[in-house]
Design an enzyme around this catalytic site. Structure first.
Site, short mmCIF file in Angstrom:
data_model
loop_
_atom_site.label_atom_id
_atom_site.label_comp_id
_atom_site.label_asym_id
_atom_site.label_seq_id
_atom_site.Cartn_x
_atom_site.Cartn_y
_atom_site.Cartn_z
N ASP A 23 0.87 -1.18 0.00
CA ASP A 23 0.00 0.00 0.00
C ASP A 23 0.91 1.23 0.00
O ASP A 23 2.13 1.12 0.15
CB ASP A 23 -0.96 0.00 1.21
N GLU A 69 -10.58 3.19 -7.36
CA GLU A 69 -11.21 3.02 -8.68
C GLU A 69 -11.01 4.29 -9.50
O GLU A 69 -11.95 5.04 -9.79
CB GLU A 69 -12.71 2.71 -8.46
N SER A 111 -14.05 -2.84 -10.58
CA SER A 111 -15.41 -3.35 -10.72
C SER A 111 -16.15 -2.69 -11.87
O SER A 111 -17.19 -3.19 -12.28
CB SER A 111 -16.19 -3.19 -9.41
N HIS A 155 -11.93 -10.03 -11.10
CA HIS A 155 -12.90 -9.26 -10.31
C HIS A 155 -13.45 -10.11 -9.18
O HIS A 155 -14.22 -11.05 -9.41
CB HIS A 155 -14.01 -8.78 -11.27
N GLU A 191 -14.90 -13.19 -11.27
CA GLU A 191 -15.18 -12.92 -12.68
C GLU A 191 -13.84 -12.57 -13.35
O GLU A 191 -13.18 -11.61 -12.93
CB GLU A 191 -16.14 -11.73 -12.72
N ASN A 242 -22.17 -7.17 -12.44
CA ASN A 242 -22.67 -5.83 -12.13
C ASN A 242 -23.64 -5.33 -13.20
O ASN A 242 -24.57 -4.58 -12.92
CB ASN A 242 -21.52 -4.84 -11.96
P1 NAD Z 1 -10.34 0.69 -0.57
O1 NAD Z 1 -10.46 2.17 -0.63
O2 NAD Z 1 -10.82 -0.03 0.62
O3 NAD Z 1 -8.81 0.28 -0.78
C1 NAD Z 1 -7.97 0.86 -1.70
C2 NAD Z 1 -6.57 0.79 -1.12
O4 NAD Z 1 -5.65 1.15 -2.14
C3 NAD Z 1 -6.34 1.76 0.03
O5 NAD Z 1 -5.79 1.05 1.11
C4 NAD Z 1 -5.35 2.77 -0.53
O6 NAD Z 1 -4.48 3.27 0.45
C5 NAD Z 1 -4.63 1.93 -1.56
N1 NAD Z 1 -4.01 2.75 -2.59
C6 NAD Z 1 -4.54 3.77 -3.27
N2 NAD Z 1 -3.65 4.27 -4.16
C7 NAD Z 1 -2.55 3.50 -4.05
C8 NAD Z 1 -1.27 3.50 -4.71
N3 NAD Z 1 -0.99 4.38 -5.66
N4 NAD Z 1 -0.38 2.56 -4.34
C9 NAD Z 1 -0.65 1.68 -3.38
N5 NAD Z 1 -1.83 1.64 -2.72
C10 NAD Z 1 -2.76 2.54 -3.05
O7 NAD Z 1 -11.06 0.16 -1.89
P2 NAD Z 1 -11.63 -1.30 -2.19
O8 NAD Z 1 -13.07 -1.30 -1.87
O9 NAD Z 1 -10.73 -2.32 -1.61
O10 NAD Z 1 -11.55 -1.33 -3.78
C11 NAD Z 1 -10.33 -1.52 -4.46
C12 NAD Z 1 -10.61 -1.87 -5.90
O11 NAD Z 1 -11.43 -3.02 -5.95
C13 NAD Z 1 -11.35 -0.81 -6.68
O12 NAD Z 1 -10.89 -0.83 -8.01
C14 NAD Z 1 -12.78 -1.28 -6.62
O13 NAD Z 1 -13.57 -0.81 -7.69
C15 NAD Z 1 -12.60 -2.76 -6.70
N6 NAD Z 1 -13.70 -3.57 -6.16
C16 NAD Z 1 -14.34 -3.19 -5.03
C17 NAD Z 1 -15.37 -3.96 -4.54
C18 NAD Z 1 -16.08 -3.59 -3.28
O14 NAD Z 1 -17.15 -4.14 -3.00
N7 NAD Z 1 -15.55 -2.68 -2.50
C19 NAD Z 1 -15.73 -5.13 -5.20
C20 NAD Z 1 -15.03 -5.51 -6.34
C21 NAD Z 1 -14.01 -4.72 -6.80
#
Ligand code: NAD
Length: 727
Positions: A353, A412, A439, A460, A472, A510
Site C-alpha cells: 500500500d 477506482e 469493478s 474481479h 469474474e 454488475n
Molecule cells: P479501498 O479504498 O478499501 O482500498 C484501496 C486501497 O488502495 C487503500 O488502502 C489505498 O491506500 C490503496 N491505494 C490507493 N492508491 C494507491 C497506490 N498508488 N499505491 C498503493 N496503494 C494505493 O477500496 P476497495 O473497496 O478495496 O476497492 C479496491 C478496488 O477493488 C477498486 O478498483 C474497486 O472498484 C474494486 N472492487 C471493489 C469492490 C467492493 O465491493 N468494495 C468489489 C469488487 C471490486
C-alpha cells in the site's frame, strides 16, 4: 463391474471394498448398487461368513450418488424413478435386517460401515443402514447429507433413518441445511457411532463384527415400543418441533424450494407410520422432487456446471500456470481480502500500500479472520502463524521481484491504476501477469497503461472476498491465453468458482445487478409500496430485495456509478427517474447500511429496523401493481441483461451466466440461474411477458432478438447452446 470387491478372511469376516476404478472419489452408480446387493446376498447366504465390513479402497468413503444416475432415472418418468428408489430401499433394508428373523429379531449377521474419510449423500445413507458406523479420525473428512444444497433431499432412506435416529429437531441441520461435520463432530451429533485412529479402522470394525450380539443388530425403529426422539408429530414436544419447523422452513425458503417442502412432507408423514411405509412415502416425495424442473436446474448449475468451471472447462490449453508468488497492490477492503485467501491457500503474498500503516492494516485483516477461526476452533495458533508468515506487508515495490501474478486493488481511478501498473511492471519480471480488480473500468482501456497488454487481465472479486465464491475473469481485447490460464489457475488454487467474460461496461455480474436495483428504485419513484417491492423479490427467491441490496452496497457508490454511466452514455442514458431517488437519498445523508440510514432504518447497533418511513412521505403511495407484475419487472431486469450479455459476446457460455448469477448476486438459486429460468418458462412465454412489460413500463423490457428467434424456433437455451459447450 469392479466398483465393489469381496473377500472373506480366516475368521469368517467378509469385507466389501468400494473402489471405483479411475476415479479419485467413489460415486454410486445403478450397476454398482446391484453389485453391492449381490455381494451382501453372498455374505448372508454363506454359512462361513459371520458378518461383513463395508469400507472403501480409497482415502475417502464416497462423495455421493453419480448424478448421471439421477439424470437417467429422470428420463424414465415418475414410475421408473419410484421403482428405482424402491429397489435401493430394498437393498439397504436387506443390509439393515441382515437376514434376521423379524419376529424374534434374532439370527442376523452384523454389518459395519468403516469410513476412512469423507462420506456424503449415499455415502452416508448406506452406512446409516448398517448396524454400526465407525469412522477414522480424519479431521479433513466431511460427513453429511448435502443433497438439499443442489435442490434434492436424501432419498435413499437417509431422511427417514436420520429422523428416527436423532429426532426431527436434531436431524434438521443435517437434512434442511446440508450441514457437514468432521468425524468427531459427527460422533457428537449421533450421526455415527465411533471414531478410531485411522490405522485401527478395519481392526476395530472386525472386532465389532465378531463381538456383536443379536440385540446390537436391531435398529431402534425396528425394536418394539420405539418412540421417536423428541416426539412424533402428535406428541406434545414433537408437535412444537413440527409446527415450528414448517414455519421456519417456509420463512427461510419463501416456499420456492420444492425440495425443502418435500423433505418436510416426508419427515412429517413418515413419522406417523411404520418404518417401511415411511420409506415408501420418502420415495414418493423424492420422485416428485426429481420431476420438478427446479431440481434439474439446481443440480446442473450448482453441482455439475459449477464443478466443470472450477476444473477449467473454459481454460485455454496452456501449460500449468500455478501461482507461486502473488503481489497485491492496495491493502484496502478488497486487497486485504485477496491477500488473505491467497495466503490461506499456501501462496506467498506481497501486500503493498502507499503507506506502511495501511499495508499493516491490510495484513491485520487476515489476523482478524484467523482469530475468528481460532474462536470457532477451525484454525490453530500454528496455522495462523503459518498463514500470516506468508504475507509481507510493505510499501516497497522491489519486494515484488519474483511475483508471477500481481493483482491491483487500489482506488477506482484510471490514473491511479495506470501509475500502479507502470510501477509494478518496472519491478517484476517480463513473464508476470498483471490483473486489475476493478469493478467498473473497462479492462482494455486500463491495459493501455501496460507495456504488455497481452499479460493484462481483469480478476474481479466480490466483497467480502473470503465469503464470496465467484470470481469474474475479464478478458480485455488484447489479453492473451496465458493470462487467462494464470487467472484460472489462481482462482482454482484459492478454491473459488471462475467465470471468464469478455470486456464491456460492468462486465457480467454488475451489468445484471444494477438494473435489478434500478428497477426497484424506479418502482419507489412510481409510488409502489417499498414493502411490496422488497417482498416480491424475496418471494421469487432473491436473497435480498433491491432496496436492501443498495443499502448494503452503499447509496453513494450507486450515485458514483450513475454519474459515471451518464457521462459515458450521454443522451441515451435511461435511468433519470432512478437517479432522482438515489441522489435525493444521498442528499439526505442516507448512504445505506454504513451510515445507519438508507432505504431502511437502522438502530444504533446497525440492525435493520424496517423500511424508512420518510420514503413514503417523499414518494406517496400511488400505484398498486399485482405481485406477479412486480416480480416480472425485477426478474426481467436482470435476465434480459444476461441475454444481452450473451448476445453481445460478453458471456460466451450460458453455464457461466447461470453459475455466475447464483454465486455472484444470489439470483434465485431455485431457478438454476437466468438462462435456466427462461428455459423453465419457455422462450415464447418470456417474450409475451416482455411485450406486456414494454407496453406498460417502457422499452427497456424489449425482448432481445436472440430470445425472439428462440421463441419462433421453439428452442431452449440449454438445447441451443449445450451442443456448443457440453453441459
Ligand atoms: P479501498 O479504498 O478499501 O482500498 C484501496 C486501497 O488502495 C487503500 O488502502 C489505498 O491506500 C490503496 N491505494 C490507493 N492508491 C494507491 C497506490 N498508488 N499505491 C498503493 N496503494 C494505493 O477500496 P476497495 O473497496 O478495496 O476497492 C479496491 C478496488 O477493488 C477498486 O478498483 C474497486 O472498484 C474494486 N472492487 C471493489 C469492490 C467492493 O465491493 N468494495 C468489489 C469488487 C471490486
Amino acid at each position: 463391474m469392479t466398483d465393489f470387491t469381496y473377500a472373506v478372511d480366516a475368521d469368517g469376516v467378509a469385507t466389501i471394498t468400494w473402489d471405483v476404478a479411475a476415479k479419485s472419489m467413489n460415486v454410486m452408480s445403478t450397476q454398482a448398487f446391484a453389485r453391492l446387493s449381490d455381494l451382501v446376498d453372498l455374505g448372508l447366504a454363506d454359512p462361513g461368513v459371520k458378518g461383513m465390513i463395508i469400507t472403501s479402497g480409497k482415502k475417502d468413503f464416497a462423495g455421493g450418488m453419480d448424478l448421471n444416475v439421477i439424470a437417467e432415472m429422470r428420463a424414465g418418468g415418475a414410475q421408473a424413478i419410484f421403482d428405482g428408489v424402491m429397489r435401493m430401499h430394498g437393498v439397504l433394508r436387506k443390509i439393515e435386517l441382515a437376514g434376521m428373523d423379524f419376529k424374534t429379531r434374532k439370527g442376523g449377521k452384523p454389518i459395519v460401515a468403516a469410513l476412512p474419510g469423507t462420506a456424503l449423500g449415499i455415502g452416508l445413507e448406506l452406512p446409516l443402514a448398517c448396524h454400526r458406523i465407525i469412522a477414522a479420525d480424519n479431521p479433513k473428512a466431511k460427513i453429511g447429507l448435502p443433497e438439499i444444497m443442489v435442490g434434492i433431499f436424501p432419498g435413499a432412506g437417509g431422511t427417514t433413518r436420520l429422523v428416527r435416529k436423532l429426532g426431527a429437531m436434531m436431524a434438521a441441520p443435517f437434512l434442511l441445511e446440508g450441514k457437514l461435520s468432521d468425524p468427531k463432530a459427527a460422533k457428537m451429533a449421533g450421526l455415527i457411532d465411533e471414531v478410531v485412529a485411522p490405522e485401527a479402522l478395519l481392526v476395530r470394525a472386525k472386532e465389532w463384527v465378531l463381538a456383536a450380539k443379536d440385540a446390537d443388530l436391531v435398529k431402534p425403529w425396528d425394536d418394539k415400543g420405539y418412540k421417536m426422539p423428541g416426539g412424533a408429530p402428535y406428541h406434545p414436544a414433537g408437535f412444537m418441533t413440527f409446527v415450528g419447523a414448517n414455519a421456519m422452513v417456509l420463512g427461510k425458503t419463501m416456499g420456492v424450494y420444492p425440495a425443502a417442502k418435500a423433505l418436510l412432507g416426508a419427515v412429517y408423514e413418515g413419522a406417523l407410520v411404520p418404518f417401511d411405509v415411511a420409506l415408501r412415502i420418502e420415495a414418493r416425495h423424492f420422485t416428485g422432487v426429481l420431476l420438478n424442473p427446479s431440481s434439474t436446474a439446481m443440480i446442473r448449475s450448482l453441482f455439475i456446471n459449477k464443478e466443470a468451471l472450477e476444473k477449467g472447462a473454459n481454460r485455454p490449453a496452456v501449460a500449468d500456470q500455478s501461482v507461486k508468488k502473488l503481489g497485491v497492490i492496495g491493502a484496502g477492503m478488497m486487497g486485504a481480502g485477496i491477500a488473505y485467501v491467497a495466503a490461506l491457500a499456501g501462496i506467498e503474498v506481497v501486500l503493498i500500500d502507499a503507506a506502511q500503516d495501511s499495508a499493516d492494516r491490510g495484513k491485520a485483516h487476515s489476523a482478524d479472520l484467523l482469530d475468528k477461526g481460532i474462536q470457532r476452533r477451525k484454525v490453530t495458533a500454528e496455522k495462523k502463524a503459518e498463514v500470516l508468515g506468508r504475507i509481507l506487508a510493505t510499501t516497497d515495490y522491489a519486494a515484488l521481484a519474483g511475483c508471477d501474478l500481481v493483482v491491483e486493488a487500489v482506488f477506482e481511478d484510471p490514473k491511479v491504476k495506470a501509475e500502479v501498473t507502470a510501477k509494478v511492471e518496472a519491478a517484476v519480471g517480463a513473464e508476470c501477469i498483471f490483473a486489475s480488480n476493478t469493478s467498473t473500468l473497462p479492462i482494455s482501456a486500463l491495459a493501455k497503461a501496460s507495456a504488455r497488454a497481452d499479460q493484462f487481465i481483469g480478476i474481479h472479486f466480490f466483497s467480502p472476498v473470503d465469503k464470496m465464491n465467484l470470481v469474474e475473469i475479464i478478458r480485455g481485447k488484447q489479453t492473451g491465453d496465458r493470462a487467462v490460464a494464470k487467472a484460472l489457475d489462481f482462482v482454482r488454487a484459492i478454491r473459488k468458482t471462475p467465470i471468464v467474460v469478455n470486456d464491456a461496461r460492468f462486465f457480467y455480474a454488475n451489468r445484471c445487478i444494477i438494473p435489478y436495483i434500478n428497477e426497484g428504485i424506479r418502482m419507489v419513484a412510481e409510488g409502489v409500496a417499498p414493502a411490496l417491492v422488497e417482498n416480491a423479490a424475496k418471494l421469487v427467491g432473491m436473497p435480498l430485495g433491491p432496496l436492501q441490496l443498495v443499502d448494503e452496497t452503499s447509496i453513494d457508490l450507486g450515485v458514483k456509478i450513475a454519474k459515471a454511466t451518464r457521462a459515458a452514455m450521454g443522451a441515451a442514458y435511461p435511468d433519470g427517474a432512478v437517479d432522482a431517488v438515489l441522489f435525493w437519498m444521498a442528499d439526505q445523508g442516507r448512504l445505506g447500511k454504513k451510515s445507519n440510514a438508507g432505504f431502511y432504518a437502522y438502530d444504533a447497533a446497525g440492525k435493520r429496523e424496517g423500511l424508512w418511513t420518510g420514503l413514503a412521505v417523499q414518494y406517496p403511495h400511488a400505484s398498486d401493481p399485482d405481485l406477479t407484475t412486480v416480480q416480472h419487472r425485477l426478474l426481467m431486469a436482470q435476465v434480459l441483461e444476461a441475454v444481452r450479455a450473451l448476445e453481445d459476446g460478453v458471456l460466451t457460455d450460458i453455464r457461466e451466466g447461470d453459475v455466475g448469477a447464483i454465486l455472484g448476486w444470489g439470483f434465485a438459486p431455485w431457478s438454476g440461474g437466468p438462462f435456466a429460468w427462461l428455459d423453465m418458462i419457455g422462450a415464447s412465454r418470456a417474450v409475451e411477458i416482455c411485450d406486456a412489460l414494454v407496453q406498460a413500463h417502457g422499452a427497456r423490457f424489449e425482448a432481445p432478438k436472440l430470445l425472439r428467434d428462440m421463441a419462433a424456433q421453439v428452442q431452449s437455451f440449454y438445447g441451443r447452446f449445450a451442443a456448443q459447450k457440453a453441459a
